[in-house]
Design a protein around this motif. Structure first.
Motif, PDB file in Angstrom:
ATOM      1  N   ILE A  55     -32.952  40.723  49.256  1.00  0.00           N
ATOM      2  CA  ILE A  55     -32.836  41.422  49.564  1.00  0.00           C
ATOM      3  C   ILE A  55     -33.473  43.100  49.435  1.00  0.00           C
ATOM      4  O   ILE A  55     -34.498  43.697  50.307  1.00  0.00           O
ATOM      5  N   LEU A  56     -33.504  43.720  48.287  1.00  0.00           N
ATOM      6  CA  LEU A  56     -33.973  44.394  47.569  1.00  0.00           C
ATOM      7  C   LEU A  56     -36.291  44.647  47.909  1.00  0.00           C
ATOM      8  O   LEU A  56     -36.143  45.735  48.327  1.00  0.00           O
ATOM      9  N   GLU A  57     -36.058  43.359  47.886  1.00  0.00           N
ATOM     10  CA  GLU A  57     -37.628  43.048  47.568  1.00  0.00           C
ATOM     11  C   GLU A  57     -37.888  42.787  49.051  1.00  0.00           C
ATOM     12  O   GLU A  57     -39.222  43.371  49.335  1.00  0.00           O
ATOM     13  N   GLU A  58     -37.421  41.974  49.883  1.00  0.00           N
ATOM     14  CA  GLU A  58     -38.060  42.210  50.500  1.00  0.00           C
ATOM     15  C   GLU A  58     -37.886  42.935  52.081  1.00  0.00           C
ATOM     16  O   GLU A  58     -38.292  43.295  53.054  1.00  0.00           O
ATOM     17  N   GLY A  59     -36.483  43.312  51.802  1.00  0.00           N
ATOM     18  CA  GLY A  59     -35.321  44.624  53.055  1.00  0.00           C
ATOM     19  C   GLY A  59     -35.958  46.286  52.706  1.00  0.00           C
ATOM     20  O   GLY A  59     -36.782  46.500  53.877  1.00  0.00           O
ATOM     21  N   TYR A  60     -36.061  46.415  51.167  1.00  0.00           N
ATOM     22  CA  TYR A  60     -36.189  47.818  51.055  1.00  0.00           C
ATOM     23  C   TYR A  60     -38.164  47.691  50.051  1.00  0.00           C
ATOM     24  O   TYR A  60     -38.675  48.616  50.288  1.00  0.00           O
ATOM     25  N   GLY A  61     -38.657  46.473  49.833  1.00  0.00           N
ATOM     26  CA  GLY A  61     -40.447  46.468  49.596  1.00  0.00           C
ATOM     27  C   GLY A  61     -39.746  46.963  47.930  1.00  0.00           C
ATOM     28  O   GLY A  61     -40.873  47.860  47.372  1.00  0.00           O
ATOM     29  N   CYS A  62     -39.204  46.532  47.239  1.00  0.00           N
ATOM     30  CA  CYS A  62     -38.946  46.812  45.716  1.00  0.00           C
ATOM     31  C   CYS A  62     -39.019  45.467  45.303  1.00  0.00           C
ATOM     32  O   CYS A  62     -39.729  45.027  45.450  1.00  0.00           O
ATOM     33  N   GLU A  63     -39.373  46.374  43.523  1.00  0.00           N
ATOM     34  CA  GLU A  63     -39.541  45.640  42.909  1.00  0.00           C
ATOM     35  C   GLU A  63     -38.453  45.300  41.997  1.00  0.00           C
ATOM     36  O   GLU A  63     -38.007  46.617  42.229  1.00  0.00           O
ATOM     37  N   THR A  64     -38.119  44.263  41.668  1.00  0.00           N
ATOM     38  CA  THR A  64     -36.694  44.051  40.334  1.00  0.00           C
ATOM     39  C   THR A  64     -37.244  43.133  39.951  1.00  0.00           C
ATOM     40  O   THR A  64     -37.976  42.409  40.230  1.00  0.00           O
ATOM     41  N   ALA A 314     -29.846  29.017  45.706  1.00  0.00           N
ATOM     42  CA  ALA A 314     -28.991  28.755  46.364  1.00  0.00           C
ATOM     43  C   ALA A 314     -28.955  30.364  47.056  1.00  0.00           C
ATOM     44  O   ALA A 314     -28.235  30.466  48.133  1.00  0.00           O
ATOM     45  N   ALA A 315     -29.320  31.846  46.282  1.00  0.00           N
ATOM     46  CA  ALA A 315     -29.591  32.627  46.786  1.00  0.00           C
ATOM     47  C   ALA A 315     -30.082  32.914  48.268  1.00  0.00           C
ATOM     48  O   ALA A 315     -29.704  33.194  49.499  1.00  0.00           O
ATOM     49  N   ARG A 316     -31.051  31.939  48.483  1.00  0.00           N
ATOM     50  CA  ARG A 316     -32.139  31.537  50.049  1.00  0.00           C
ATOM     51  C   ARG A 316     -30.771  30.563  50.829  1.00  0.00           C
ATOM     52  O   ARG A 316     -31.216  31.549  52.395  1.00  0.00           O
ATOM     53  N   ALA A 317     -30.870  29.830  50.572  1.00  0.00           N
ATOM     54  CA  ALA A 317     -29.807  29.042  51.333  1.00  0.00           C
ATOM     55  C   ALA A 317     -29.006  29.986  52.066  1.00  0.00           C
ATOM     56  O   ALA A 317     -28.576  30.341  52.832  1.00  0.00           O
ATOM     57  N   PHE A 318     -28.160  30.512  50.989  1.00  0.00           N
ATOM     58  CA  PHE A 318     -26.984  31.737  51.532  1.00  0.00           C
ATOM     59  C   PHE A 318     -27.815  32.293  52.962  1.00  0.00           C
ATOM     60  O   PHE A 318     -26.707  32.727  53.526  1.00  0.00           O
ATOM     61  N   LEU A 319     -28.416  32.816  52.786  1.00  0.00           N
ATOM     62  CA  LEU A 319     -29.509  34.285  53.185  1.00  0.00           C
ATOM     63  C   LEU A 319     -29.545  33.614  54.657  1.00  0.00           C
ATOM     64  O   LEU A 319     -29.125  34.269  55.746  1.00  0.00           O
ATOM     65  N   PRO A 323     -26.198  34.740  57.756  1.00  0.00           N
ATOM     66  CA  PRO A 323     -27.047  36.117  58.936  1.00  0.00           C
ATOM     67  C   PRO A 323     -25.533  36.543  59.030  1.00  0.00           C
ATOM     68  O   PRO A 323     -25.800  38.136  58.998  1.00  0.00           O
ATOM     69  N   ASP A 324     -24.358  36.364  59.173  1.00  0.00           N
ATOM     70  CA  ASP A 324     -22.923  36.999  59.733  1.00  0.00           C
ATOM     71  C   ASP A 324     -22.438  37.636  59.253  1.00  0.00           C
ATOM     72  O   ASP A 324     -22.055  38.799  58.865  1.00  0.00           O
ATOM     73  N   VAL A 325     -22.659  37.299  57.837  1.00  0.00           N
ATOM     74  CA  VAL A 325     -22.527  37.936  56.614  1.00  0.00           C
ATOM     75  C   VAL A 325     -23.354  39.161  56.159  1.00  0.00           C
ATOM     76  O   VAL A 325     -22.798  40.143  55.860  1.00  0.00           O
ATOM     77  N   TRP A 326     -24.975  39.330  55.387  1.00  0.00           N
ATOM     78  CA  TRP A 326     -24.958  39.835  54.586  1.00  0.00           C
ATOM     79  C   TRP A 326     -25.720  40.857  55.322  1.00  0.00           C
ATOM     80  O   TRP A 326     -26.186  42.159  55.199  1.00  0.00           O
ATOM     81  N   ARG A 327     -25.839  41.153  57.425  1.00  0.00           N
ATOM     82  CA  ARG A 327     -26.709  41.074  58.214  1.00  0.00           C
ATOM     83  C   ARG A 327     -25.517  43.105  58.239  1.00  0.00           C
ATOM     84  O   ARG A 327     -25.909  44.002  59.082  1.00  0.00           O
ATOM     85  N   GLN A 328     -24.425  42.395  57.959  1.00  0.00           N
ATOM     86  CA  GLN A 328     -23.932  43.693  58.293  1.00  0.00           C
ATOM     87  C   GLN A 328     -23.778  44.738  56.227  1.00  0.00           C
ATOM     88  O   GLN A 328     -23.115  45.563  56.757  1.00  0.00           O
ATOM     89  N   TRP A 329     -24.280  44.468  55.856  1.00  0.00           N
ATOM     90  CA  TRP A 329     -24.586  44.802  54.551  1.00  0.00           C
ATOM     91  C   TRP A 329     -25.715  46.446  54.840  1.00  0.00           C
ATOM     92  O   TRP A 329     -25.934  46.982  53.967  1.00  0.00           O
ATOM     93  N   VAL A 330     -26.878  45.636  55.684  1.00  0.00           N
ATOM     94  CA  VAL A 330     -27.838  46.236  55.688  1.00  0.00           C
ATOM     95  C   VAL A 330     -28.558  46.695  56.766  1.00  0.00           C
ATOM     96  O   VAL A 330     -27.651  46.088  58.045  1.00  0.00           O
ATOM     97  N   ALA A 336     -33.605  42.399  59.374  1.00  0.00           N
ATOM     98  CA  ALA A 336     -35.436  42.131  60.500  1.00  0.00           C
ATOM     99  C   ALA A 336     -36.137  41.498  59.742  1.00  0.00           C
ATOM    100  O   ALA A 336     -37.678  41.186  59.809  1.00  0.00           O
ATOM    101  N   ARG A 337     -36.940  42.344  58.082  1.00  0.00           N
ATOM    102  CA  ARG A 337     -37.451  41.974  57.065  1.00  0.00           C
ATOM    103  C   ARG A 337     -37.348  40.967  56.109  1.00  0.00           C
ATOM    104  O   ARG A 337     -38.695  40.744  55.170  1.00  0.00           O
ATOM    105  N   ILE A 338     -35.977  40.407  56.217  1.00  0.00           N
ATOM    106  CA  ILE A 338     -35.640  39.545  55.162  1.00  0.00           C
ATOM    107  C   ILE A 338     -35.720  37.860  55.423  1.00  0.00           C
ATOM    108  O   ILE A 338     -35.134  37.509  57.380  1.00  0.00           O
TER     109      ILE A 338
END
Length: 648
Positions: A55-64, A314-319, A323-330, A336-338
């Motif tokens: 989420i941080l890499e794709e949605g916020y443009g961060c390196e992790t 596994a994280a990618r499969a969850f995303l 989406p009904d879960v994680w879209r509430q976080w951002v 839209a960028r994830i």
């Protein structure tokens, strides 16, 4: 044809429009460096970490990035600013260090990740109810609570203490290990069960997986959400009912307060204070991050149904699926960028069409092999364990002063110097002064057995390699692999086949420490001049006589150098051995690491160094063909001369 001013204006306007649109969709991270996550060594944390990183890499443009480690070191790193985010803070199991960091203002609590983490003592369901599909009869049909355990202690027999059962506690050094140890006492189970404390979470899960695969009894503490409780049908044993007041009283007074069942734990997300202040948008996302036990267990099940998948898969499969879960976080623009077209395949320097991962095949083969032959390896391991326990009992039965005397005599015989024995005895005396004598004897027993097995294998194999050059050419790559392959790689099948304890530690030590002995024995035999063996052959000596009476004695310096290296490498394995429950001095080093107790780790390390120095000097001395011996009178005169010298 030249463009008219109207066309130029139109193109300029369109260019500015699309350029501004591109700027609007671009995202610049609030932090101009990689965001560092703490890689705690269990699956649920790894899953949460990968979800947050994507989420941080794709949605916020961060390196992790992620730094792996265990709980206390990573919490300390979080307070220091070496780590920015920890996705799991088990508040009830990490009370003092977490509260201390909060009180100092070094960290902030960003809220609950999941509110219903479970803990308890578990047994396989087939033990209570049987499993007709696997042909398993219910061996403990009335086992319901912890108070029923004394009747069934023999089912959980500890091979190292055969008259007791084995209880697999929480990880050495964790708060839950202290809680379980207190429960074991309070429930009156110490006389029926040994308190076996694994050094890592991976070792504990491997023990459960091995027992479950073979359909054997096992009693273990465990927690969820984890892949273990998702993959294996386990029954949680009943304990006295939980109440907040009773649990608080027990936690405050482990020595005498009555225990209760574990509460459902609220697992929080923690962040470094400075990082949180400098990244308000990221902090807002982490505060909104919320899951639950069932959701995470379902996500972790992906790793079991897809053996070749990673935690990031596994994280990618969850995303993709939730989406009904994680879209509430951002915010919507971040969501839209994830995923979708924004997912970039990791670049590969090697053609992907030629990739042929074998981990799934290896996992399947190991599982089938353990199920088919695990009992045979267990029987072999029990024989090795009998030898280890006999050596350990013999060493512990000797008075400490007799051990010092024996080492001093051996040291004098090896070196020929009358002062050397005093140094050797002083080194071992230091171990006793540090309060580590019993643990040192356990370490010595493990080392003696490992080195003994290595010598029985290494010296004959070294001779064979010297006599058969083709065999040597074939064997050298295998020896290279044995020395360079990380020991944890062959610890995995060892844990599955032999379980936790001393036997897999010997297995790992022998593989790691035998190659130098093979190589140096081979070298020593090949360095013996042909003239010696030819003369012996002319005099009628047979091959085995030439080997025993000429080649091996002349190769002794090299052979002893190999034994020296084997002993040193065996001693270097004691910390790794403690991670799989081998105890000894390595356990104290590991405990110091887990609890950030520098003094405890240093003390145990000093004892290991003392043992290493003694055995190093003695084996080196035996490798010399003609050691110079010093008489008592001459040594005494040297000491007096040194005292009279003005530079002394």
């Amino acid at each position: 044809m030249q463009s008219s001013p109207m066309y130029k204006f139109l193109f300029l306007t369109l260019g500015l429009f699309f350029g501004s649109a591109g700027v609007a969709t671009a995202q610049t991270c609030e932090i101009d460096r990689p965001i560092i996550f703490g890689g705690l060594d269990w699956d649920s944390n790894t899953f949460h970490t990968e979800v947050a990183r994507i989420i941080l890499e794709e949605g916020y443009g961060c390196e992790t990035d992620m730094i792996p480690g265990s709980t206390l070191p990573l919490v300390t790193g979080l307070g220091r600013g070496d780590i920015d985010v920890l996705m799991e803070i088990w508040r009830d199991n990490l009370v003092e260090p977490w509260q201390a960091a909060l009180a100092k203002g070094d960290v902030v609590d960003l809220g609950i990740n999941f509110p219903d983490a479970v803990q308890g003592w578990y047994v396989p369901r087939y033990l209570v109810e049987g499993d007709a599909a696997r042909g398993i009869e219910p061996l403990a049909p009335t086992l319901k609570s912890v108070f029923d355990l004394p009747r069934y202690a023999s089912l959980f027999r500890d091979p190292e203490v055969p008259d007791k059962g084995r209880f697999y506690n929480c990880i050495l050094g964790w708060q839950c290990e202290l809680l379980n140890s207190a429960k074991l006492r309070a429930y009156g189970l110490e006389s029926h069960f040994t308190n076996f404390r694994p050094g890592t979470g991976a070792a504990l899960s491997a023990a459960i997986a091995s027992a479950y695969t073979r359909g054997q009894p096992i009693l273990s503490y465990y927690w969820g959400p984890t892949w273990v409780l998702g993959a294996y049908d386990m029954v949680k044993l009943e304990e006295p009912p939980y109440s907040a007041d009773a649990w608080q009283a027990f936690s405050d007074n482990l020595a005498s307060a009555p225990p209760t069942a574990f509460p459902d734990v609220e697992v929080a997300i923690g962040a470094n204070t400075v990082f949180s202040e400098n990244a308000p948008q990221i902090t807002a996302f982490l505060r909104a991050y919320a899951t639950n036990n069932e959701l995470v267990s379902t996500a972790l099940a992906y790793l079991q149904t897809h053996p070749e998948a990673s935690a990031r898969d596994a994280a990618r499969a969850f995303l993709d699926l939730r989406p009904d879960v994680w879209r509430q976080w951002v915010p919507e623009d971040v969501a839209a960028r994830i995923g979708g077209s924004n997912v970039l395949a990791a670049p590969s320097a090697f053609p992907e069409a030629w990739h042929f991962p074998i981990n799934g095949v290896v996992n399947t083969w190991i599982t089938e092999f353990v199920a088919s032959y695990g009992n045979y390896f267990e029987a072999l391991g029990n024989r090795v364990l009998t030898v280890i326990l006999a050596v350990e009992s013999g060493l512990e039965a000797l008075p400490w002063w007799l051990v010092l005397l024996l080492v001093a005599l051996i040291g004098y015989h090896a070196t020929g110097h009358v002062l050397a024995p005093f140094g050797f005895a002083a080194a071992l005396f230091l171990v006793g002064v540090l309060g580590l004598w019993e643990l040192a004897m356990q370490t010595l027993a493990l080392t003696f057995v490992s080195v003994g097995v290595a010598m029985m294998l290494g010296i004959p194999l070294g001779v064979l390699l010297a006599k058969f050059p083709r065999l040597r050419r074939v064997s050298l790559p295998a020896l290279d692999a044995m020395q360079t392959l990380p020991s944890f790689v062959y610890l995995i099948p060892a844990l599955m086949l032999f379980g936790l304890g001393k036997v897999p530690a010997v297995f790992a030590t022998v593989i790691y420490a035998t190659p130098p002995l093979i190589r140096l024995t081979d070298l020593g035999i090949r360095l013996v001049a042909d003239e010696f063996t030819e003369v012996a052959a002319d005099l009628g000596a047979k091959k085995w006589q030439r080997l025993l009476n000429i080649e091996l004695p002349l190769a002794l310096p090299n052979v002893m150098a190999g034994i020296n290296q084997t002993i040193m490498m065996a001693l270097s394995m004691v910390v790794i051995a403690s991670m799989i429950g081998a105890r000894g001095l390595g356990e104290q080093v590991l405990l110091g690491i887990q609890r950030l107790d520098v003094g405890q780790g240093f003390t145990a390390g000093l004892a290991i160094v003392a043992l290493a120095v003694v055995f190093d000097r003695i084996t080196q001395a035996y490798g010399k063909r003609n050691p110079k011996r010093t008489s008592l009178s001459r040594a005494f005169r040297r000491v007096l001369a040194g005292l009279r010298s003005p530079t002394a």
